[in-house]
Design a protein around this motif. Structure first.
Motif, PDB file in Angstrom:
ATOM      1  N   SER A 120      -7.758  -1.763   2.619  1.00 31.65           N
ATOM      2  CA  SER A 120      -8.942  -0.925   2.749  1.00 31.65           C
ATOM      3  C   SER A 120      -8.595   0.542   2.556  1.00 31.65           C
ATOM      4  O   SER A 120      -9.360   1.300   1.938  1.00 31.65           O
ATOM      5  N   ALA A 121      -7.431   0.972   3.068  1.00 32.51           N
ATOM      6  CA  ALA A 121      -7.010   2.358   2.881  1.00 32.51           C
ATOM      7  C   ALA A 121      -6.509   2.603   1.459  1.00 32.51           C
ATOM      8  O   ALA A 121      -6.746   3.668   0.881  1.00 32.51           O
ATOM      9  N   LYS A 122      -5.819   1.608   0.902  1.00 28.96           N
ATOM     10  CA  LYS A 122      -5.296   1.746  -0.453  1.00 28.96           C
ATOM     11  C   LYS A 122      -6.425   1.901  -1.465  1.00 28.96           C
ATOM     12  O   LYS A 122      -6.365   2.730  -2.375  1.00 28.96           O
ATOM     13  N   THR A 208      -7.421   3.850   9.487  1.00 33.67           N
ATOM     14  CA  THR A 208      -7.351   5.283   9.750  1.00 33.67           C
ATOM     15  C   THR A 208      -5.919   5.777   9.745  1.00 33.67           C
ATOM     16  O   THR A 208      -5.606   6.844   9.184  1.00 33.67           O
ATOM     17  N   SER A 209      -5.028   4.999  10.344  1.00 36.00           N
ATOM     18  CA  SER A 209      -3.624   5.397  10.379  1.00 36.00           C
ATOM     19  C   SER A 209      -3.017   5.411   8.980  1.00 36.00           C
ATOM     20  O   SER A 209      -2.249   6.318   8.633  1.00 36.00           O
ATOM     21  N   MET A 210      -3.359   4.418   8.154  1.00 36.11           N
ATOM     22  CA  MET A 210      -2.835   4.367   6.793  1.00 36.11           C
ATOM     23  C   MET A 210      -3.369   5.520   5.951  1.00 36.11           C
ATOM     24  O   MET A 210      -2.638   6.102   5.141  1.00 36.11           O
ATOM     25  N   LEU A 211      -4.631   5.870   6.115  1.00 37.98           N
ATOM     26  CA  LEU A 211      -5.200   6.985   5.356  1.00 37.98           C
ATOM     27  C   LEU A 211      -4.490   8.295   5.674  1.00 37.98           C
ATOM     28  O   LEU A 211      -4.298   9.140   4.792  1.00 37.98           O
ATOM     29  N   GLU A 212      -4.087   8.470   6.928  1.00 37.91           N
ATOM     30  CA  GLU A 212      -3.361   9.682   7.295  1.00 37.91           C
ATOM     31  C   GLU A 212      -1.959   9.695   6.696  1.00 37.91           C
ATOM     32  O   GLU A 212      -1.464  10.742   6.255  1.00 37.91           O
ATOM     33  N   VAL A 213      -1.323   8.529   6.648  1.00 36.91           N
ATOM     34  CA  VAL A 213       0.062   8.468   6.185  1.00 36.91           C
ATOM     35  C   VAL A 213       0.151   8.625   4.678  1.00 36.91           C
ATOM     36  O   VAL A 213       1.018   9.355   4.171  1.00 36.91           O
ATOM     37  N   ILE A 214      -0.725   7.939   3.919  1.00 39.48           N
ATOM     38  CA  ILE A 214      -0.592   7.953   2.463  1.00 39.48           C
ATOM     39  C   ILE A 214      -0.911   9.322   1.866  1.00 39.48           C
ATOM     40  O   ILE A 214      -0.673   9.539   0.666  1.00 39.48           O
ATOM     41  N   ARG A 215      -1.432  10.235   2.672  1.00 36.25           N
ATOM     42  CA  ARG A 215      -1.682  11.594   2.196  1.00 36.25           C
ATOM     43  C   ARG A 215      -0.507  12.528   2.496  1.00 36.25           C
ATOM     44  O   ARG A 215      -0.567  13.719   2.169  1.00 36.25           O
ATOM     45  N   GLN A 216       0.523  12.008   3.134  1.00 41.50           N
ATOM     46  CA  GLN A 216       1.668  12.852   3.489  1.00 41.50           C
ATOM     47  C   GLN A 216       2.503  13.177   2.254  1.00 41.50           C
ATOM     48  O   GLN A 216       2.482  12.475   1.238  1.00 41.50           O
ATOM     49  N   ASP A 217       3.287  14.253   2.362  1.00 40.85           N
ATOM     50  CA  ASP A 217       4.099  14.717   1.236  1.00 40.85           C
ATOM     51  C   ASP A 217       5.174  13.714   0.844  1.00 40.85           C
ATOM     52  O   ASP A 217       5.472  13.534  -0.343  1.00 40.85           O
ATOM     53  N   TYR A 218       5.779  13.029   1.828  1.00 42.38           N
ATOM     54  CA  TYR A 218       6.873  12.126   1.480  1.00 42.38           C
ATOM     55  C   TYR A 218       6.369  10.905   0.713  1.00 42.38           C
ATOM     56  O   TYR A 218       7.124  10.277  -0.036  1.00 42.38           O
ATOM     57  N   ILE A 219       5.088  10.568   0.865  1.00 41.95           N
ATOM     58  CA  ILE A 219       4.520   9.472   0.083  1.00 41.95           C
ATOM     59  C   ILE A 219       4.344   9.913  -1.369  1.00 41.95           C
ATOM     60  O   ILE A 219       4.658   9.161  -2.312  1.00 41.95           O
ATOM     61  N   ARG A 220       3.879  11.136  -1.566  1.00 37.59           N
ATOM     62  CA  ARG A 220       3.764  11.658  -2.931  1.00 37.59           C
ATOM     63  C   ARG A 220       5.146  11.793  -3.570  1.00 37.59           C
ATOM     64  O   ARG A 220       5.309  11.544  -4.766  1.00 37.59           O
ATOM     65  N   THR A 221       6.137  12.167  -2.771  1.00 35.82           N
ATOM     66  CA  THR A 221       7.501  12.269  -3.299  1.00 35.82           C
ATOM     67  C   THR A 221       8.031  10.906  -3.719  1.00 35.82           C
ATOM     68  O   THR A 221       8.684  10.764  -4.765  1.00 35.82           O
ATOM     69  N   ALA A 222       7.749   9.890  -2.917  1.00 33.71           N
ATOM     70  CA  ALA A 222       8.204   8.538  -3.242  1.00 33.71           C
ATOM     71  C   ALA A 222       7.572   8.049  -4.537  1.00 33.71           C
ATOM     72  O   ALA A 222       8.234   7.408  -5.367  1.00 33.71           O
ATOM     73  N   ARG A 230       3.982  -1.060  -4.527  1.00 31.99           N
ATOM     74  CA  ARG A 230       4.148  -1.998  -3.417  1.00 31.99           C
ATOM     75  C   ARG A 230       5.215  -1.508  -2.449  1.00 31.99           C
ATOM     76  O   ARG A 230       5.068  -1.612  -1.227  1.00 31.99           O
ATOM     77  N   THR A 231       6.297  -0.946  -2.983  1.00 31.95           N
ATOM     78  CA  THR A 231       7.357  -0.412  -2.131  1.00 31.95           C
ATOM     79  C   THR A 231       6.879   0.805  -1.362  1.00 31.95           C
ATOM     80  O   THR A 231       7.182   0.971  -0.172  1.00 31.95           O
ATOM     81  N   VAL A 232       6.119   1.659  -2.022  1.00 34.40           N
ATOM     82  CA  VAL A 232       5.605   2.861  -1.365  1.00 34.40           C
ATOM     83  C   VAL A 232       4.683   2.500  -0.204  1.00 34.40           C
ATOM     84  O   VAL A 232       4.779   3.071   0.889  1.00 34.40           O
ATOM     85  N   ILE A 233       3.799   1.535  -0.451  1.00 39.99           N
ATOM     86  CA  ILE A 233       2.798   1.185   0.559  1.00 39.99           C
ATOM     87  C   ILE A 233       3.421   0.421   1.724  1.00 39.99           C
ATOM     88  O   ILE A 233       3.236   0.778   2.900  1.00 39.99           O
ATOM     89  N   PHE A 234       4.145  -0.646   1.411  1.00 37.42           N
ATOM     90  CA  PHE A 234       4.590  -1.554   2.470  1.00 37.42           C
ATOM     91  C   PHE A 234       5.922  -1.139   3.112  1.00 37.42           C
ATOM     92  O   PHE A 234       6.190  -1.514   4.249  1.00 37.42           O
ATOM     93  N   LYS A 235       6.752  -0.384   2.402  1.00 41.58           N
ATOM     94  CA  LYS A 235       8.037   0.004   2.979  1.00 41.58           C
ATOM     95  C   LYS A 235       7.993   1.378   3.623  1.00 41.58           C
ATOM     96  O   LYS A 235       8.597   1.584   4.685  1.00 41.58           O
ATOM     97  N   HIS A 236       7.274   2.296   3.001  1.00 45.32           N
ATOM     98  CA  HIS A 236       7.247   3.660   3.525  1.00 45.32           C
ATOM     99  C   HIS A 236       5.977   3.944   4.330  1.00 45.32           C
ATOM    100  O   HIS A 236       6.068   4.370   5.481  1.00 45.32           O
ATOM    101  N   ALA A 237       4.832   3.726   3.717  1.00 47.88           N
ATOM    102  CA  ALA A 237       3.578   4.089   4.387  1.00 47.88           C
ATOM    103  C   ALA A 237       3.295   3.187   5.586  1.00 47.88           C
ATOM    104  O   ALA A 237       3.024   3.671   6.697  1.00 47.88           O
ATOM    105  N   LEU A 238       3.317   1.866   5.393  1.00 44.37           N
ATOM    106  CA  LEU A 238       2.983   0.945   6.478  1.00 44.37           C
ATOM    107  C   LEU A 238       3.948   1.078   7.645  1.00 44.37           C
ATOM    108  O   LEU A 238       3.552   1.006   8.810  1.00 44.37           O
ATOM    109  N   ARG A 239       5.224   1.273   7.346  1.00 41.34           N
ATOM    110  CA  ARG A 239       6.220   1.384   8.412  1.00 41.34           C
ATOM    111  C   ARG A 239       5.921   2.556   9.335  1.00 41.34           C
ATOM    112  O   ARG A 239       6.053   2.444  10.555  1.00 41.34           O
TER     113      ARG A 239
END
Length: 320
Positions: A120-122, A208-222, A230-239
């Protein structure tokens, strides 16, 4: 960490004392007692007074509290007036029936909530997000008894796929794996309803938590480094999105043993919730007080567990 846990455990002692005073005072203010709740037309005044002396209900409230609290300190919860058995024995008989559906619902609701919240956040504002949001609000808005009666009408009466209620098939007397399958067969509908009720709020939390995380700088860097989505979402963002949600696990502890009163009544499930409700109507004070104190202790332990898990999951948090 060890000092923090010991200090929190010591802080629970005065809290439990305060809870015991409040709970006992509330029960003492309730009109009537076990003798009057039985509504026996043949009960004489003399017999009623004799039974009150036998059960210790004739003593002043303050004296009754200290007697009850002293027994509790010795691990003696007293005997249930309604069941004529020790309180701990009655709890042990029924609480595991409630634990079955609560634990299965906990695992399923967290699994579906994480998956639904992530997608839903993705795909925010997409058709999938709107459908998930619609389902979430339906589950959150409808009362449990309505959903319970609805699934009984569809799956039990119309389709005849599952039984209307009960925990086991009458007269079957199954053992071993056959008993497990029979309980699972009867428990599917209450687990389904309880999962639907729990998944709704959890999905909104994870979204809500995922929406806050996927907007972070380290997600854009990844993503800029060329990592797979899939790695960005499930390994970095979801964690990282799971870190605040971990604290919710501690608060699930009392819910695992508290029972679902309405659902157990609808599905005729012999859980602790129905027994607790019956003890209130029958003024079964030993069971009411004993089970309430156990739930209070589990709530305090769950609160402490939430803080500890948050500190373990996030190294930036230091418990002091």
């Amino acid at each position: 960490m060890r000092q923090y846990i010991i200090r929190r455990l010591l802080q629970m002692i005065p809290t439990l004392i305060g809870i015991s005073i409040v709970v006992f005072a509330i029960t003492a203010l309730v009109p009537g007692d076990y003798i009057t709740a039985r509504n026996n037309p043949n009960m004489t005044v003399e017999k009623a007074e004799e039974l009150r002396r036998l059960y210790g209900l004739d003593k002043p409230d303050i004296q009754r509290y200290f007697i009850w609290a002293g027994n509790m300190l010795q691990g003696k919860f007293g005997d249930s007036l309604q069941h004529k058995k020790p309180v701990l024995e009655v709890i042990n008989t029924y609480v595991w029936n409630s634990f079955i559906i609560a634990f299965c619902s906990l695992v399923l609701s967290w699994f579906f909530a994480i998956i639904a919240g992530v997608f839903s956040a993705k795909f925010q504002y997409s058709l999938l997000d709107k459908l998930i949001t619609l389902f979430v609000f339906v589950c959150m808005s409808l009362p449990s008894f309505f959903i319970g009666l609805l699934v009984i009408k569809i799956f039990a009466l119309t389709l005849n796929w599952f039984p209307v209620g009960g925990m086991t098939t009458g007269g079957l007397n199954a053992t071993g794996w056959a008993y497990v399958k029979d309980v699972a067969y009867h428990g599917f509908l209450p687990i389904l309803v309880l999962t639907m009720l729990s998944t709704g709020s959890l999905t909104r939390y994870f979204r809500t938590s995922m929406l806050e995380v996927i907007r972070q700088d380290y997600i854009r860097t990844a993503r800029a480094k060329g990592l797979k989505e899939r790695t960005v979402i499930f390994k970095h963002a979801l964690r990282n999105a799971m870190i605040p949600a971990i604290t919710l696990l501690g608060f699930e502890l009392p819910a695992l043993f508290g029972g679902a009163i309405i659902l157990e009544h609808i599905f005729i499930w012999p859980g602790i919730g129905q027994v607790y409700l019956g003890s209130i109507s029958m003024r079964d004070y030993p069971f009411m007080l004993g089970f309430t104190i156990i739930l209070a202790a589990l709530t305090l332990l769950g609160n402490m567990l939430s803080d500890v898990l948050y500190g373990v999951a996030d190294p930036r948090i230091r418990l002091k």
